[in-house]
Design an enzyme around this catalytic site. Structure first.
Site, PDB file in Angstrom:
ATOM      1  N   ALA A 111       5.083 -24.815   5.087  1.00  0.00           N
ATOM      2  CA  ALA A 111       3.748 -24.701   5.665  1.00  0.00           C
ATOM      3  C   ALA A 111       3.473 -23.264   6.096  1.00  0.00           C
ATOM      4  O   ALA A 111       4.375 -22.431   6.190  1.00  0.00           O
ATOM      5  CB  ALA A 111       3.619 -25.635   6.860  1.00  0.00           C
ATOM      6  N   GLU A 117       9.023 -31.360   0.534  1.00  0.00           N
ATOM      7  CA  GLU A 117       8.269 -32.614   0.583  1.00  0.00           C
ATOM      8  C   GLU A 117       7.385 -32.782  -0.648  1.00  0.00           C
ATOM      9  O   GLU A 117       7.198 -33.894  -1.145  1.00  0.00           O
ATOM     10  CB  GLU A 117       7.431 -32.660   1.862  1.00  0.00           C
ATOM     11  CG  GLU A 117       8.288 -32.863   3.108  1.00  0.00           C
ATOM     12  CD  GLU A 117       7.517 -32.676   4.400  1.00  0.00           C
ATOM     13  OE1 GLU A 117       7.482 -33.618   5.211  1.00  0.00           O
ATOM     14  OE2 GLU A 117       6.948 -31.584   4.601  1.00  0.00           O
ATOM     15  N   GLY A 166       7.457 -28.193   3.688  1.00  0.00           N
ATOM     16  CA  GLY A 166       6.430 -28.795   2.857  1.00  0.00           C
ATOM     17  C   GLY A 166       6.689 -28.628   1.378  1.00  0.00           C
ATOM     18  O   GLY A 166       6.301 -29.480   0.571  1.00  0.00           O
ATOM     19  N   GLU A 215      12.272 -28.061   9.553  1.00  0.00           N
ATOM     20  CA  GLU A 215      11.305 -28.213  10.648  1.00  0.00           C
ATOM     21  C   GLU A 215      11.968 -28.326  12.019  1.00  0.00           C
ATOM     22  O   GLU A 215      11.391 -27.909  13.025  1.00  0.00           O
ATOM     23  CB  GLU A 215      10.425 -29.442  10.400  1.00  0.00           C
ATOM     24  CG  GLU A 215       9.453 -29.300   9.246  1.00  0.00           C
ATOM     25  CD  GLU A 215      10.050 -29.692   7.897  1.00  0.00           C
ATOM     26  OE1 GLU A 215       9.279 -29.795   6.924  1.00  0.00           O
ATOM     27  OE2 GLU A 215      11.276 -29.903   7.829  1.00  0.00           O
TER      28      GLU A 215
END
Length: 255
Positions: free
Chosen positions: A61, A109, A106, A129
């Site tokens: 992110a 993911e 991300g 994270e």
């Protein structure tokens, strides 16, 4: 544009293009959702490659953007964040992630949303994270655990450590490791082969597997049975069986 969709010979390439690290800011997330939904709708897209370029898949992110968000802002945004990734996971066609360099947070993911993952020898994947005082928020706690099992998922998420390509393959996080320069070519070849297959049967197979994993086996068998019987109404089934009887296995050509 931070994400593009290029289509050739039945293969759509969802390409991330936000130098230098393909950080997944809000605009990129929204564009990803838009193009994933377009790939879903388009009949000329029969398989999809998700690719970040030769050097990096996606490093996660946009932390500076997230740092400026308070609790209220993230409550309002978190569902849209998940929805952008779920749009990729729900493309009803074969999807392969071509992973080069970093696929973190991300980025990891996003790779998890694919049906198959091909990584370069230089790839590094992880869910860091926890090092920010957070947990994965774009599906990592759910898709990673379903893919590699809860114990391995907890190890990666609790520690925030990165894994290199060989370990990622060993634990089932990626399916194939190839030389870095061959990642996109091999991912495209995987997709191109499936793009020549029976589109409705491939869609049925993906739906049956994905939906079945979310329920008990009896319900899963019902899903499978309904799709299996339904395919007997398709031209692809007629074409495939006729070719098998007349020419032998593996020679059917599907429209």
């Amino acid at each position: 544009m931070t994400v593009s969709l290029e289509v050739a010979e039945g293969v759509g390439t969802l390409r991330l293009d936000r130098p230098p690290m393909n950080a997944l800011d809000i605009a990129t997330q929204d564009r990803l959702k838009e193009l994933a939904e377009e790939a879903t709708r388009r009949d000329d897209v029969r398989a999809v490659v998700v690719y970040g370029g030769e050097k990096v898949f996606a490093a996660g992110a946009d932390i500076k953007e997230m740092q400026a968000m308070d609790h209220t802002a993230m409550v309002l945004r978190a569902r849209a964040l998940q929805d952008s990734f779920t749009a990729v996971a729900r493309i009803p066609k074969p999807v392969v992630a071509a992973v080069t360099g970093y696929a973190l947070g991300g980025g990891c993911e996003l790779a998890l949303c694919a049906d198959y993952r091909i990584a370069g020898e230089d790839a590094k994947l992880g869910q860091p994270e926890i090092l920010l005082g957070l947990i994965p928020g774009a599906g990592g706690t759910q898709r990673l655990a379903r893919l590699v099992g809860p114990s391995k998922a907890k190890d990666l998420i609790f520690t925030g450590r990165m894994v290199k390509a060989d370990e990622a393959r060993e634990i089932g996080l990626v399916d194939r490791v190839v030389p870095a320069g061959e990642v996109y070519a091999q991912a495209h070849a995987w997709a191109a082969k499936l793009a020549q297959g029976p589109a409705l049967a491939l869609r049925a197979a993906k739906e049956a597997i994905d939906a079945g994993l979310e329920t008990d086996i009896e319900t899963g068998l019902t899903i499978e049975r309904n799709w299996f019987a339904g395919l007997f109404a398709t031209e692809d089934r007629e074409r495939g069986m006729r070719s098998f009887v007349e020419e032998g296995p593996g020679k059917a050509k599907f429209l």
